[in-house]
Write a protein that holds these residues in place. Structure first.
Motif, PDB file in Angstrom:
ATOM      1  N   GLY A  75      56.994 -44.619-152.211  1.00 46.51           N
ATOM      2  CA  GLY A  75      56.380 -43.306-152.046  1.00 46.51           C
ATOM      3  C   GLY A  75      56.636 -42.398-153.233  1.00 46.51           C
ATOM      4  N   VAL A  76      57.875 -42.368-153.714  1.00 46.35           N
ATOM      5  CA  VAL A  76      58.181 -41.492-154.846  1.00 46.35           C
ATOM      6  C   VAL A  76      57.497 -41.988-156.116  1.00 46.35           C
ATOM      7  N   GLY A  77      57.391 -43.285-156.264  1.00 44.86           N
ATOM      8  CA  GLY A  77      56.672 -43.826-157.419  1.00 44.86           C
ATOM      9  C   GLY A  77      55.205 -43.444-157.390  1.00 44.86           C
ATOM     10  N   GLU A  78      54.598 -43.512-156.223  1.00 49.52           N
ATOM     11  CA  GLU A  78      53.189 -43.134-156.075  1.00 49.52           C
ATOM     12  C   GLU A  78      52.994 -41.646-156.324  1.00 49.52           C
ATOM     13  N   LEU A  79      53.922 -40.832-155.833  1.00 51.49           N
ATOM     14  CA  LEU A  79      53.841 -39.389-156.082  1.00 51.49           C
ATOM     15  C   LEU A  79      53.893 -39.093-157.577  1.00 51.49           C
ATOM     16  N   VAL A 103      47.608 -34.110-153.591  1.00 49.80           N
ATOM     17  CA  VAL A 103      48.431 -35.008-152.786  1.00 49.80           C
ATOM     18  C   VAL A 103      49.377 -34.160-151.942  1.00 49.80           C
ATOM     19  N   PHE A 104      49.311 -34.355-150.636  1.00 49.02           N
ATOM     20  CA  PHE A 104      50.229 -33.740-149.694  1.00 49.02           C
ATOM     21  C   PHE A 104      51.369 -34.729-149.468  1.00 49.02           C
ATOM     22  N   VAL A 120      45.008 -36.903-150.788  1.00 44.95           N
ATOM     23  CA  VAL A 120      45.906 -37.965-150.351  1.00 44.95           C
ATOM     24  C   VAL A 120      46.980 -37.340-149.473  1.00 44.95           C
ATOM     25  N   LEU A 121      47.264 -37.982-148.352  1.00 45.14           N
ATOM     26  CA  LEU A 121      48.428 -37.648-147.548  1.00 45.14           C
ATOM     27  C   LEU A 121      49.398 -38.800-147.709  1.00 45.14           C
ATOM     28  N   LEU A 122      50.522 -38.541-148.373  1.00 47.21           N
ATOM     29  CA  LEU A 122      51.518 -39.579-148.600  1.00 47.21           C
ATOM     30  C   LEU A 122      52.740 -39.291-147.743  1.00 47.21           C
TER      31      LEU A 122
END
Length: 113
Positions: free
Chosen positions: A95-99, A4-5, A37-39
């Motif tokens: 976003g932070v939750g997904e990371l 993940v980027f 993944v690009l988040l």
């Protein structure tokens, strides 16, 4: 390998740098990549907006195995609508939750730039 980027900068040069890193990973024959993944969150949400200076490059990622994810919180806090984003960008609640979730699943985390 799963990667993940994470892009959060509002700087266009940082966006280009991040997209270059994604392309470099995809082109690296020595990297056995299963999922990329690009988040984007924070001010970087503008990078995946239709008409952004890098919208052509982000749209082109839709023709690769890269999944582009955007932070719904970032969209909301900037008075944007989901329809402002490119079609190949899926929103996640946080976003932070997904990371955190992706890292818990074993994804390598790369903060770019």
């Amino acid at each position: 390998m799963q990667v993940v980027f994470h892009l959060s900068s509002g700087d266009v040069d940082d966006w280009r740098h991040a997209l270059g890193n994604v392309r470099n990973l995809l082109a690296d024959d020595t990297a056995d990549v299963d999922d990329v993944v690009l988040l984007v969150n924070g001010d970087a949400i503008r990078a995946v907006e239709a008409g952004s200076p890098v919208s052509t490059e982000v749209r082109a990622l839709g023709e690769t195995p890269v999944r582009c994810l955007g932070c719904r919180n970032s969209v909301s806090s900037r008075d944007m609508a989901a329809t402002d984003l490119l079609a190949n960008v899926d929103l996640v609640p946080s976003g932070v939750g997904e990371l955190a979730r992706l890292q818990d699943e074993g994804y390598a985390y790369l903060k770019v730039p």
